[in-house]
Motif scaffolding. Structure first.
Motif, PDB file in Angstrom:
ATOM      1  N   LEU A 128      86.713 -38.064 -21.728  1.00 17.21           N
ATOM      2  CA  LEU A 128      85.317 -38.475 -21.752  1.00 17.21           C
ATOM      3  C   LEU A 128      84.375 -37.345 -22.150  1.00 17.21           C
ATOM      4  O   LEU A 128      83.216 -37.587 -22.463  1.00 17.21           O
ATOM      5  CB  LEU A 128      84.908 -39.038 -20.386  1.00 17.21           C
ATOM      6  N   CYS A 129      84.884 -36.121 -22.140  1.00 15.40           N
ATOM      7  CA  CYS A 129      84.073 -34.983 -22.576  1.00 15.40           C
ATOM      8  C   CYS A 129      84.193 -34.739 -24.083  1.00 15.40           C
ATOM      9  O   CYS A 129      83.551 -33.826 -24.610  1.00 15.40           O
ATOM     10  CB  CYS A 129      84.477 -33.719 -21.812  1.00 15.40           C
ATOM     11  N   SER A 130      85.002 -35.536 -24.758  1.00 17.02           N
ATOM     12  CA  SER A 130      85.202 -35.397 -26.194  1.00 17.02           C
ATOM     13  C   SER A 130      84.446 -36.492 -26.939  1.00 17.02           C
ATOM     14  O   SER A 130      84.793 -37.678 -26.835  1.00 17.02           O
ATOM     15  CB  SER A 130      86.697 -35.478 -26.530  1.00 17.02           C
ATOM     16  N   ASN A 131      83.439 -36.120 -27.702  1.00 22.51           N
ATOM     17  CA  ASN A 131      82.713 -37.108 -28.489  1.00 22.51           C
ATOM     18  C   ASN A 131      83.605 -37.781 -29.516  1.00 22.51           C
ATOM     19  O   ASN A 131      83.412 -38.957 -29.848  1.00 22.51           O
ATOM     20  CB  ASN A 131      81.509 -36.459 -29.173  1.00 22.51           C
ATOM     21  N   ASP A 132      84.584 -37.042 -30.022  1.00 22.13           N
ATOM     22  CA  ASP A 132      85.522 -37.616 -30.977  1.00 22.13           C
ATOM     23  C   ASP A 132      86.333 -38.731 -30.328  1.00 22.13           C
ATOM     24  O   ASP A 132      86.493 -39.818 -30.903  1.00 22.13           O
ATOM     25  CB  ASP A 132      86.453 -36.526 -31.512  1.00 22.13           C
ATOM     26  N   ASP A 133      86.830 -38.479 -29.111  1.00 20.13           N
ATOM     27  CA  ASP A 133      87.579 -39.507 -28.378  1.00 20.13           C
ATOM     28  C   ASP A 133      86.707 -40.730 -28.098  1.00 20.13           C
ATOM     29  O   ASP A 133      87.162 -41.873 -28.227  1.00 20.13           O
ATOM     30  CB  ASP A 133      88.095 -38.942 -27.050  1.00 20.13           C
ATOM     31  N   LEU A 134      85.471 -40.501 -27.705  1.00 18.97           N
ATOM     32  CA  LEU A 134      84.573 -41.609 -27.371  1.00 18.97           C
ATOM     33  C   LEU A 134      84.233 -42.433 -28.610  1.00 18.97           C
ATOM     34  O   LEU A 134      84.176 -43.668 -28.542  1.00 18.97           O
ATOM     35  CB  LEU A 134      83.297 -41.083 -26.718  1.00 18.97           C
ATOM     36  N   GLU A 151      88.146 -62.466 -13.274  1.00 18.87           N
ATOM     37  CA  GLU A 151      86.982 -63.297 -13.584  1.00 18.87           C
ATOM     38  C   GLU A 151      86.862 -63.618 -15.071  1.00 18.87           C
ATOM     39  O   GLU A 151      85.829 -64.098 -15.528  1.00 18.87           O
ATOM     40  CB  GLU A 151      85.700 -62.603 -13.109  1.00 18.87           C
ATOM     41  N   GLY A 152      87.929 -63.336 -15.838  1.00 18.82           N
ATOM     42  CA  GLY A 152      87.989 -63.798 -17.216  1.00 18.82           C
ATOM     43  C   GLY A 152      87.639 -62.791 -18.284  1.00 18.82           C
ATOM     44  O   GLY A 152      87.646 -63.123 -19.480  1.00 18.82           O
ATOM     45  N   ALA A 153      87.335 -61.543 -17.908  1.00 19.12           N
ATOM     46  CA  ALA A 153      86.959 -60.538 -18.901  1.00 19.12           C
ATOM     47  C   ALA A 153      88.182 -59.903 -19.543  1.00 19.12           C
ATOM     48  O   ALA A 153      89.248 -59.824 -18.936  1.00 19.12           O
ATOM     49  CB  ALA A 153      86.093 -59.455 -18.253  1.00 19.12           C
ATOM     50  N   LYS A 154      87.997 -59.427 -20.754  1.00 15.63           N
ATOM     51  CA  LYS A 154      88.964 -58.546 -21.405  1.00 15.63           C
ATOM     52  C   LYS A 154      88.495 -57.124 -21.118  1.00 15.63           C
ATOM     53  O   LYS A 154      87.384 -56.747 -21.483  1.00 15.63           O
ATOM     54  CB  LYS A 154      89.032 -58.835 -22.889  1.00 15.63           C
ATOM     55  N   VAL A 155      89.341 -56.338 -20.466  1.00 11.51           N
ATOM     56  CA  VAL A 155      88.922 -55.051 -19.912  1.00 11.51           C
ATOM     57  C   VAL A 155      89.666 -53.906 -20.572  1.00 11.51           C
ATOM     58  O   VAL A 155      90.893 -53.938 -20.682  1.00 11.51           O
ATOM     59  CB  VAL A 155      89.161 -55.005 -18.382  1.00 11.51           C
ATOM     60  N   ILE A 156      88.913 -52.902 -20.989  1.00  4.32           N
ATOM     61  CA  ILE A 156      89.499 -51.664 -21.490  1.00  4.32           C
ATOM     62  C   ILE A 156      89.279 -50.607 -20.414  1.00  4.32           C
ATOM     63  O   ILE A 156      88.141 -50.200 -20.139  1.00  4.32           O
ATOM     64  CB  ILE A 156      88.872 -51.223 -22.823  1.00  4.32           C
ATOM     65  N   ALA A 157      90.378 -50.192 -19.767  1.00  2.00           N
ATOM     66  CA  ALA A 157      90.328 -49.209 -18.683  1.00  2.00           C
ATOM     67  C   ALA A 157      90.543 -47.820 -19.274  1.00  2.00           C
ATOM     68  O   ALA A 157      91.637 -47.484 -19.712  1.00  2.00           O
ATOM     69  CB  ALA A 157      91.402 -49.517 -17.640  1.00  2.00           C
ATOM     70  N   VAL A 158      89.484 -47.016 -19.276  1.00  2.00           N
ATOM     71  CA  VAL A 158      89.526 -45.708 -19.928  1.00  2.00           C
ATOM     72  C   VAL A 158      89.742 -44.618 -18.889  1.00  2.00           C
ATOM     73  O   VAL A 158      89.072 -44.601 -17.844  1.00  2.00           O
ATOM     74  CB  VAL A 158      88.211 -45.441 -20.686  1.00  2.00           C
ATOM     75  N   ASP A 159      90.681 -43.718 -19.184  1.00  2.00           N
ATOM     76  CA  ASP A 159      90.926 -42.601 -18.268  1.00  2.00           C
ATOM     77  C   ASP A 159      91.598 -41.467 -19.022  1.00  2.00           C
ATOM     78  O   ASP A 159      92.110 -41.659 -20.123  1.00  2.00           O
ATOM     79  CB  ASP A 159      91.793 -43.041 -17.080  1.00  2.00           C
ATOM     80  N   ILE A 160      91.585 -40.295 -18.414  1.00  2.00           N
ATOM     81  CA  ILE A 160      92.224 -39.117 -19.000  1.00  2.00           C
ATOM     82  C   ILE A 160      93.743 -39.195 -18.912  1.00  2.00           C
ATOM     83  O   ILE A 160      94.465 -38.512 -19.629  1.00  2.00           O
ATOM     84  CB  ILE A 160      91.710 -37.829 -18.314  1.00  2.00           C
TER      85      ILE A 160
END
Length: 240
Positions: free
Chosen positions: A55-61, A29-38
């Motif tokens: 996702l449990c790391s504030n530094d990573d986020l 649908e035209g979005a630029k998507v960032i797929a985040v995973d471990i």
């Protein structure tokens, strides 16, 4: 096929299941998507970019949000989809099982949204979709940790919908509660249990990830521009 043209979307838990379906539908649908995973994420879609993070790391986020801001200049859509299960009856559920599910399914949602909401506020616009579950609506035997997180998602959604719009920003926050869906998470469920679920579902089948993704697409797009603070149940008529 351009309902999300020029939008920038972050989808957590994007490696598989509903999250992967969301990434693909958003890209179409035209979005630029960032797929985040471990785990590392590879996509054949042109506008889906895998991003490995805990996702449990504030530094990573923090690094994730700074990376997206630097590369794209904005964040239009956040889909808080990542989740795990560690099922057990309460008598046998360890504190570790409880904490692991709470940390991924609920605390991580708080942490990433806390970082992304200010970016949306600067732009004056955004859509956040939190993925709950039919189990968060009705509860389920052996899933008290999972049910607690998914019920908590509903509470966060309603609170943030009020909070993020109180100064006039057009930031919408909604939740989708999928029913039982044909994903990797269901692979270990015995066939007898699956048949029982289908019998309790008005449409007599499990959902397809793309069916859930299409509902999330609706809430991400301008087609739902007057909807916020709502829970959309996409469960084929299931009643536990």
């Amino acid at each position: 096929m351009n309902r999300l043209k020029d939008k920038v979307a972050i989808v957590t838990g994007g490696a598989r299941g509903i999250g992967r379906a969301v990434c693909e539908v958003f890209s179409d649908e035209g979005a630029k998507v960032i797929a985040v995973d471990i785990v590392s994420v590879l996509y054949s879609k042109e506008w889906v970019e895998g991003y490995k993070a805990n996702l449990c790391s504030n530094d990573d986020l923090t690094k994730l949000v700074e990376y997206v801001k630097e590369k794209y200049g904005k964040i239009d859509i956040l889909v808080n989809n990542a989740g795990i299960t560690k099922d057990s009856l309460i008598e046998k559920m360890s504190e570790e099982m409880w904490d692991d599910v709470i940390n991924i399914n609920l605390k991580a949602v708080f942490n990433i949204t806390k970082l992304i909401a200010p970016v949306m506020k600067m732009n004056g616009k955004g859509s956040i979709i939190n993925i709950s579950s039919v189990v968060g609506e009705y509860g389920n035997v052996g899933q008290s940790n999972y049910a607690a997180t998914k019920a908590g998602i509903i509470g966060l959604t309603k609170s943030w919908a009020k909070e993020f719009s109180r100064k006039g920003e057009d930031i919408r926050v909604n939740s989708v509660a999928p029913g039982y869906t044909n994903t990797e998470m269901m692979a270990t469920v015995p066939e007898k249990v699956l048949n029982d679920i289908k019998e309790k579902t008005m449409l007599k089948r499990l959902g397809d990830p793309k069916e859930i993704a299409n509902a999330i697409l609706f809430l991400a797009s301008e087609e739902s521009s007057y909807i916020t603070g709502q829970l959309l149940s996409v469960n084929g008529g299931l009643r536990l």
